[in-house]
Design a protein around this motif. Structure first.
Motif, PDB file in Angstrom:
ATOM      1  N   GLU A 320      29.592  45.016  30.542  1.00 23.11           N
ATOM      2  CA  GLU A 320      30.889  44.349  30.576  1.00 23.11           C
ATOM      3  C   GLU A 320      31.666  44.751  31.823  1.00 23.11           C
ATOM      4  N   GLY A 321      31.676  46.042  32.156  1.00 24.18           N
ATOM      5  CA  GLY A 321      32.364  46.473  33.361  1.00 24.18           C
ATOM      6  C   GLY A 321      31.778  45.837  34.604  1.00 24.18           C
ATOM      7  N   PHE A 322      30.454  45.751  34.657  1.00 26.15           N
ATOM      8  CA  PHE A 322      29.776  45.121  35.792  1.00 26.15           C
ATOM      9  C   PHE A 322      30.203  43.666  35.935  1.00 26.15           C
ATOM     10  N   LEU A 323      30.142  42.910  34.839  1.00 18.93           N
ATOM     11  CA  LEU A 323      30.494  41.489  34.897  1.00 18.93           C
ATOM     12  C   LEU A 323      31.981  41.294  35.166  1.00 18.93           C
ATOM     13  N   ALA A 324      32.811  42.184  34.662  1.00 21.01           N
ATOM     14  CA  ALA A 324      34.243  42.082  34.951  1.00 21.01           C
ATOM     15  C   ALA A 324      34.499  42.290  36.433  1.00 21.01           C
ATOM     16  N   GLY A 325      33.760  43.215  37.053  1.00 24.57           N
ATOM     17  CA  GLY A 325      33.898  43.410  38.491  1.00 24.57           C
ATOM     18  C   GLY A 325      33.483  42.187  39.272  1.00 24.57           C
ATOM     19  N   VAL A 326      32.393  41.544  38.858  1.00 29.28           N
ATOM     20  CA  VAL A 326      31.937  40.319  39.524  1.00 29.28           C
ATOM     21  C   VAL A 326      32.955  39.200  39.349  1.00 29.28           C
ATOM     22  N   ASN A 394      23.353  33.088  52.356  1.00 33.58           N
ATOM     23  CA  ASN A 394      22.262  33.995  52.666  1.00 33.58           C
ATOM     24  C   ASN A 394      21.944  34.718  51.355  1.00 33.58           C
ATOM     25  N   PRO A 395      20.744  34.559  50.787  1.00 33.00           N
ATOM     26  CA  PRO A 395      20.503  35.115  49.450  1.00 33.00           C
ATOM     27  C   PRO A 395      20.586  36.633  49.399  1.00 33.00           C
ATOM     28  N   TYR A 396      20.293  37.298  50.507  1.00 32.70           N
ATOM     29  CA  TYR A 396      20.377  38.760  50.532  1.00 32.70           C
ATOM     30  C   TYR A 396      21.844  39.207  50.490  1.00 32.70           C
ATOM     31  N   LEU A 397      22.699  38.505  51.219  1.00 33.78           N
ATOM     32  CA  LEU A 397      24.128  38.804  51.150  1.00 33.78           C
ATOM     33  C   LEU A 397      24.666  38.529  49.758  1.00 33.78           C
ATOM     34  N   ALA A 398      24.245  37.421  49.160  1.00 29.29           N
ATOM     35  CA  ALA A 398      24.770  37.041  47.844  1.00 29.29           C
ATOM     36  C   ALA A 398      24.409  38.081  46.791  1.00 29.29           C
ATOM     37  N   VAL A 399      23.130  38.469  46.711  1.00 31.85           N
ATOM     38  CA  VAL A 399      22.748  39.421  45.674  1.00 31.85           C
ATOM     39  C   VAL A 399      23.347  40.796  45.950  1.00 31.85           C
ATOM     40  N   GLY A 400      23.366  41.191  47.215  1.00 29.05           N
ATOM     41  CA  GLY A 400      23.914  42.504  47.542  1.00 29.05           C
ATOM     42  C   GLY A 400      25.390  42.608  47.251  1.00 29.05           C
ATOM     43  N   ALA A 401      26.144  41.570  47.605  1.00 31.96           N
ATOM     44  CA  ALA A 401      27.587  41.599  47.382  1.00 31.96           C
ATOM     45  C   ALA A 401      27.926  41.553  45.895  1.00 31.96           C
ATOM     46  N   VAL A 402      27.175  40.791  45.119  1.00 33.11           N
ATOM     47  CA  VAL A 402      27.414  40.745  43.681  1.00 33.11           C
ATOM     48  C   VAL A 402      27.141  42.115  43.060  1.00 33.11           C
ATOM     49  N   ILE A 403      26.077  42.771  43.496  1.00 33.69           N
ATOM     50  CA  ILE A 403      25.809  44.114  42.981  1.00 33.69           C
ATOM     51  C   ILE A 403      26.946  45.060  43.348  1.00 33.69           C
ATOM     52  N   ALA A 404      27.440  44.976  44.587  1.00 32.27           N
ATOM     53  CA  ALA A 404      28.543  45.847  45.005  1.00 32.27           C
ATOM     54  C   ALA A 404      29.778  45.627  44.144  1.00 32.27           C
ATOM     55  N   ALA A 405      30.139  44.356  43.904  1.00 34.06           N
ATOM     56  CA  ALA A 405      31.308  44.060  43.077  1.00 34.06           C
ATOM     57  C   ALA A 405      31.082  44.506  41.636  1.00 34.06           C
ATOM     58  N   GLY A 406      29.872  44.294  41.130  1.00 36.88           N
ATOM     59  CA  GLY A 406      29.577  44.694  39.762  1.00 36.88           C
ATOM     60  C   GLY A 406      29.606  46.201  39.575  1.00 36.88           C
ATOM     61  N   LEU A 407      29.064  46.943  40.522  1.00 35.35           N
ATOM     62  CA  LEU A 407      29.085  48.401  40.421  1.00 35.35           C
ATOM     63  C   LEU A 407      30.510  48.930  40.481  1.00 35.35           C
ATOM     64  N   ALA A 408      31.355  48.291  41.308  1.00 35.20           N
ATOM     65  CA  ALA A 408      32.761  48.712  41.360  1.00 35.20           C
ATOM     66  C   ALA A 408      33.424  48.504  40.009  1.00 35.20           C
ATOM     67  N   GLY A 409      33.152  47.372  39.351  1.00 39.00           N
ATOM     68  CA  GLY A 409      33.705  47.129  38.021  1.00 39.00           C
ATOM     69  C   GLY A 409      33.167  48.078  36.986  1.00 39.00           C
ATOM     70  N   ARG A 410      31.883  48.387  37.091  1.00 41.68           N
ATOM     71  CA  ARG A 410      31.283  49.341  36.163  1.00 41.68           C
ATOM     72  C   ARG A 410      31.880  50.725  36.350  1.00 41.68           C
ATOM     73  N   ASP A 411      32.023  51.147  37.604  1.00 42.94           N
ATOM     74  CA  ASP A 411      32.565  52.485  37.880  1.00 42.94           C
ATOM     75  C   ASP A 411      34.017  52.618  37.407  1.00 42.94           C
ATOM     76  N   GLN A 412      34.778  51.512  37.487  1.00 41.58           N
ATOM     77  CA  GLN A 412      36.183  51.528  37.057  1.00 41.58           C
ATOM     78  C   GLN A 412      36.332  51.241  35.558  1.00 41.58           C
ATOM     79  N   ARG A 413      35.205  50.981  34.887  1.00 41.88           N
ATOM     80  CA  ARG A 413      35.206  50.699  33.448  1.00 41.88           C
ATOM     81  C   ARG A 413      36.114  49.514  33.106  1.00 41.88           C
ATOM     82  N   ALA A 415      37.249  45.767  31.848  1.00 46.63           N
ATOM     83  CA  ALA A 415      36.943  44.926  30.685  1.00 46.63           C
ATOM     84  C   ALA A 415      37.097  43.466  31.069  1.00 46.63           C
ATOM     85  N   LEU A 416      36.305  42.622  30.455  1.00 40.70           N
ATOM     86  CA  LEU A 416      36.428  41.189  30.704  1.00 40.70           C
ATOM     87  C   LEU A 416      37.713  40.651  30.101  1.00 40.70           C
TER      88      LEU A 416
END
Length: 491
Positions: A320-326, A394-413, A415-416
């Motif tokens: 949930e934190g990951f998806l909220a960050g995205v 650019n698919p590499y930018l897209a997947v990498g940036a989504v992971i970065a945003a998701g990890l930030a949301g996960r780290d900050q806990r 909520a959606l």
């Protein structure tokens, strides 16, 4: 992953076979990890490349096309004869850094940290991903990573960026599975300035359309299968001449590689049938366009974190934190996932394009769609789909940036927010935020994103900004018809 071929995806059942439900097997805890500098493993690279050469000779391969994708979303290429593959794997192939500031029409701009005629890089083929091209006899393909002449990772290399983000997830004990939907419009070959003429008039999703082009679609399937890809389904889509093919999920870097390979394969098969393919978000102004939806699932120790948790529809707190960050970062992520101004002709309400910044279970109008799968397969199938992305990314930018945003949301806990059901375009005005309706609004969000600036690093962040700003200015006064015509055969 076997040396010398594209790793086949795992053909697990999926509630969303057009993308990336996760495998039932535990993912590699660190797929696509950061590559060693070339100078550190040059001898090993040479040995692996020589083994690949022997295998490729058995397929009568004469040359290898090594591709990278620029910040405008265009795949660029350097090719080497098979006899030169070992040297290319050990020492790289020259590739100027100015490619990082190419626009889609090949105009060259500059950025604060990258650009100009000076300097050189080395493009290294990933020999683990080399595959003979079934629709281009005598040719093989490999994605490339870019390093400096001194052997340091090029800070503007988009594939290495995606690797870094996968490694950042692995440092937290997390792994991801991903897939990118491939939609395209096929037209009869003709002059570039000619309006598209379609080889079938069959109805949307209709069997007639498949029947009209059954030989063509069979050859697409054959070529993908011969290249080691697991095809989950292929079918007609909504717009005239539009189709979609889905392949099995992989690690994020591998999924980005596969999206490049699938598109080139479709182009090659199309050419052999007297056709041409467009992956542009809008081929004709006013029509439903081609998406490039990204599906992701998050895993820890073999457990799919989108299933079995206490959160909405079984999400764990981490998922949930990951998806909220995205979800919260979607306005700035559009710069990387809906890259060209033409993408905003597709990103309109009530077209299943995900024009609103909301999420929902199986809601095809939400920018973030949660897919749980059928009862009994949810532990393997649950994933999330980002619907507002398209194939100009650019698919590499897209997947990498989504992971970065998701990890930030996960780290900050995080909520959606509350889930939205139905069409957000029909909601009370102001209830559901609209995603940027044009590139300038998205660029403003991107400039202010500390998460993306830190993840990408200043050189890559600034190069993306320069390219996006230049294309926004280039087409600022273009009519929808002109914009569609200018980009339909570039993607």
């Amino acid at each position: 992953m076997s040396t010398g071929t594209v790793a086949p995806g795992r053909p697990e059942p999926s509630a969303e076979p057009s993308a990336a439900a996760a495998s039932t097997a535990a993912p590699d805890p660190a797929p696509g990890g950061v590559a060693l500098p070339p100078r550190a493993d040059r001898a090993e690279r040479g040995q692996r490349a020589q083994a690949a050469v022997e295998r490729l000779r058995a397929h009568d391969i004469e040359a290898v096309a090594v591709t990278w994708v620029d910040n405008a979303g265009i795949a660029r290429v350097k090719a080497v004869p098979l006899a030169g593959l070992v040297h290319a794997a050990q020492w790289g192939v020259g590739a100027a850094p100015c490619f990082d500031v190419f626009l889609a029409d090949d105009t060259i701009v500059t950025s604060r940290l990258i650009g100009g005629p000076t300097g050189d890089l080395r493009l290294y083929p990933d020999v683990e991903r080399i595959v003979p091209l079934a629709a281009q006899p005598g040719w093989a393909w490999a994605p490339g990573d870019r390093y400096t002449q001194g052997g340091a990772p090029h800070p503007g290399c988009q594939r290495l960026f995606a690797r870094r983000m996968v490694a950042a997830a692995a440092e937290r004990g997390l792994a991801l599975r991903a897939g990118i939907e491939i939609e395209w419009v096929v037209a009869l070959a003709g002059p570039a300035q000619e309006e598209p003429r379609y080889p079938t008039a069959g109805p949307a999703y209709g069997m007639q359309r498949l029947t009209d082009l059954s030989d063509y679609l069979r050859d697409v399937l054959r070529a993908l299968g011969e290249q080691g890809l697991t095809v989950l389904q292929i079918h007609p889509e909504y717009a005239a001449g539009q189709f979609e093919v889905s392949v099995a999920p992989e690690g994020p870097v591998e999924a980005a590689d596969t999206s490049v390979l699938v598109r080139h394969t479709v182009r090659a098969v199309s050419a052999r049938h007297g056709l041409r393919a467009s992956f542009a978000p809008v081929v004709e102004a006013g029509s439903v366009g081609n998406g490039g939806h990204l599906h992701l699932s998050l895993w820890r120790e073999g457990h799919n974190l989108a299933h079995g948790g206490p959160g909405p529809h079984g999400l764990t707190a981490e998922a949930e934190g990951f998806l909220a960050g995205v979800l919260g970062a979607l306005p700035e992520l559009l710069v990387l996932g809906c890259s060209s101004p033409v993408g905003y002709l597709r990103l309109v309400p009530s077209h299943w394009a995900g024009a609103y910044q909301c999420w929902g279970l199986e809601n095809r109008e939400a920018a973030l769609r949660l897919v749980t799968g059928s009862t009994g397969e949810r532990s393997s199938a649950a994933n999330a789909e980002i619907k507002c992305f398209d194939a100009t990314a650019n698919p590499y930018l897209a997947v990498g940036a989504v992971i970065a945003a998701g990890l930030a949301g996960r780290d900050q806990r995080l909520a959606l927010p509350p889930e939205f059901t139905g069409d957000p375009a029909q909601a009370e005005p102001g209830t559901v935020p609209r995603l940027p309706a044009g590139p300038e609004e998205a660029l403003a969000a991107y400039r202010g994103s500390a998460v993306l600036r830190e993840a990408l690093g200043e050189p890559l962040f600034e190069a993306v900004l320069a390219v996006r700003q230049a294309e926004a200015e280039q087409y600022a006064d273009a009519t929808p018809e002109r914009l569609a015509a200018a980009t339909r055969w570039r993607y």
